[in-house]
Design an enzyme around this catalytic site. Structure first.
Site, PDB file in Angstrom:
ATOM      1  N   SER A 184       0.843  -1.197   0.000  1.00 18.93           N
ATOM      2  CA  SER A 184       0.000   0.000   0.000  1.00 18.93           C
ATOM      3  C   SER A 184       0.875   1.242   0.000  1.00 18.93           C
ATOM      4  O   SER A 184       2.028   1.214   0.429  1.00 18.93           O
ATOM      5  CB  SER A 184      -0.911   0.004   1.231  1.00 18.93           C
ATOM      6  OG  SER A 184      -1.581   1.231   1.345  1.00 18.93           O
ATOM      7  N   TYR A 197      -1.308  -0.016  10.688  1.00 20.93           N
ATOM      8  CA  TYR A 197      -1.376  -0.513   9.315  1.00 20.93           C
ATOM      9  C   TYR A 197      -0.184  -0.013   8.498  1.00 20.93           C
ATOM     10  O   TYR A 197       0.472  -0.781   7.790  1.00 20.93           O
ATOM     11  CB  TYR A 197      -2.687  -0.067   8.670  1.00 20.93           C
ATOM     12  CG  TYR A 197      -2.812  -0.436   7.224  1.00 20.93           C
ATOM     13  CD1 TYR A 197      -3.165  -1.726   6.846  1.00 20.93           C
ATOM     14  CD2 TYR A 197      -2.566   0.499   6.220  1.00 20.93           C
ATOM     15  CE1 TYR A 197      -3.269  -2.071   5.510  1.00 20.93           C
ATOM     16  CE2 TYR A 197      -2.672   0.166   4.887  1.00 20.93           C
ATOM     17  CZ  TYR A 197      -3.029  -1.121   4.537  1.00 20.93           C
ATOM     18  OH  TYR A 197      -3.125  -1.459   3.211  1.00 20.93           O
TER      19      TYR A 197
END
Length: 353
Positions: A184, A197
């Protein structure tokens, strides 16, 4: 030693920038030639074997369809076996040579060994391993009062990729195969409310960058990074990468620019078959790398003004199909502030970016 470092600090940065500026065209030319060659003569996946973790929905599902169009043999791995049956049937209709479904939890090493062994016993080989499992969250770190889910976040986003890779590598060596990772943009552009995250994704990317050096050219590594992706973001909804439809709620509106999951999956598979080291989508996110290096304060100001301004209530959550993880409590902050994880399913968990 201090004198040496002072001299290097003075001369190395400008010398490196000047050298890079003059050598950039020469570096780009062979890369462009290699890209064109691999586009024409890249991996022919017809009959080759692809393991896809987190395949029951979202990005994992779309990746399965992309490989099906290339007539590959698929091994679809997820916890939700009932979801895999329909996806397997769709993949067969789209051209997959054969589809095997395996219910497994990729944060458990023994279950990873089981589905890889089942693949080898049935097909005799593995050519691509595609790791797509993720679990996103939205909370301010300092407001969390229940930390019981912290290890779950890190297990899914990090170890859920590492264990399948560890087990599959001996067989990927035999076929000069490839590992594809669904990372990501938060791995290098951390956003507020996504601290754990972002940390897990950064660790994941750095692990595979290191692994790439260790493997040399015997096993390829493709790192795919994406920003906001979804199919219904204009209406306030978006499709999480493993498929759970969520509603973004906040006390003020947030406009988001993203792209469809299908497009990211298509680019991801095409890049892997070309042998690309990186796949980025949308590509305009790259501009933030310049700000991160040369003007980091600009990003800090932007995040404070656009995402987490002072005086705005910190009430934001994902709502939809969310539930506790394996019976464990969701993250909670003092009322009325509640930080919720996106829904977890090891066909993958939900993930925002």
């Amino acid at each position: 030693m201090d004198l040496i470092n002072s001299v290097l600090n003075l001369f190395v940065p400008p010398a490196s920038l000047i050298t890079l500026a003059f050598s950039w065209p020469a570096l780009c030319f062979p890369h462009a030639c290699e890209w064109l060659y691999n586009t024409v003569y890249g991996d022919n996946m017809d009959g080759k074997v692809v393991i896809i973790t987190g395949a029951s929905s979202g990005i994992g599902e779309q990746i399965a369809y992309e490989y099906a169009l290339r007539r590959a043999c698929l091994v679809l791995v997820a916890r939700r076996e009932h979801r895999l049956r329909g996806i397997a049937e769709n993949a067969r209709r789209m051209g997959a040579r054969h589809v095997m479904i395996v219910a497994a939890d990729v944060v458990k090493e023994d279950e990873c060994r089981r589905f890889v062994n089942e693949t080898i016993n049935f097909y005799g080989r593995v050519d691509h391993l595609v790791n797509t499992v993720s679990l996103g969250h939205t909370f301010y770190f300092e407001e969390v009062t229940d930390t019981s889910v912290f290890p779950v976040l890190l297990d899914i986003n990090f170890w859920g990729n590492i264990y399948p890779t560890l087990v599959a590598l001996p067989y990927l060596h035999r076929t000069n195969g490839r590992v594809i990772i669904n990372a990501s943009v938060e791995s290098w552009l951390p956003l507020p409310r996504m601290s754990l995250y972002a940390a897990a994704k950064a660790a994941l990317v750095n692990f595979y960058e290191t692994l790439r050096f260790e493997l040399r050219d015997e096993v390829g590594v493709t790192i795919a990074t994406h920003g906001w992706i979804g199919s219904e973001m204009t209406s306030g909804k978006f499709m999480l990468e493993e498929g759970a439809e969520m509603q973004w709620k906040e006390e003020r509106e947030m406009n988001v620019i993203g792209g469809p999951v299908e497009e990211f999956a298509r680019l991801m598979v095409a890049g892997a078959c070309r042998g690309d080291a990186y796949v980025k989508y949308p590509s305009w996110y790259d501009v933030f790398l310049l700000y991160r290096v040369f003007a980091p304060n600009v990003l800090n100001w932007a995040f404070r003004l656009l995402i987490a301004p002072q005086g705005t209530k910190r009430t934001s959550s994902y709502v939809g199909t969310g539930r506790s993880l394996e019976g464990r409590p969701m993250l909670e902050a003092p009322s009325p502030r509640t930080a919720l994880l996106a829904p977890y399913s090891f066909s993958g968990g939900g993930q925002l970016s």
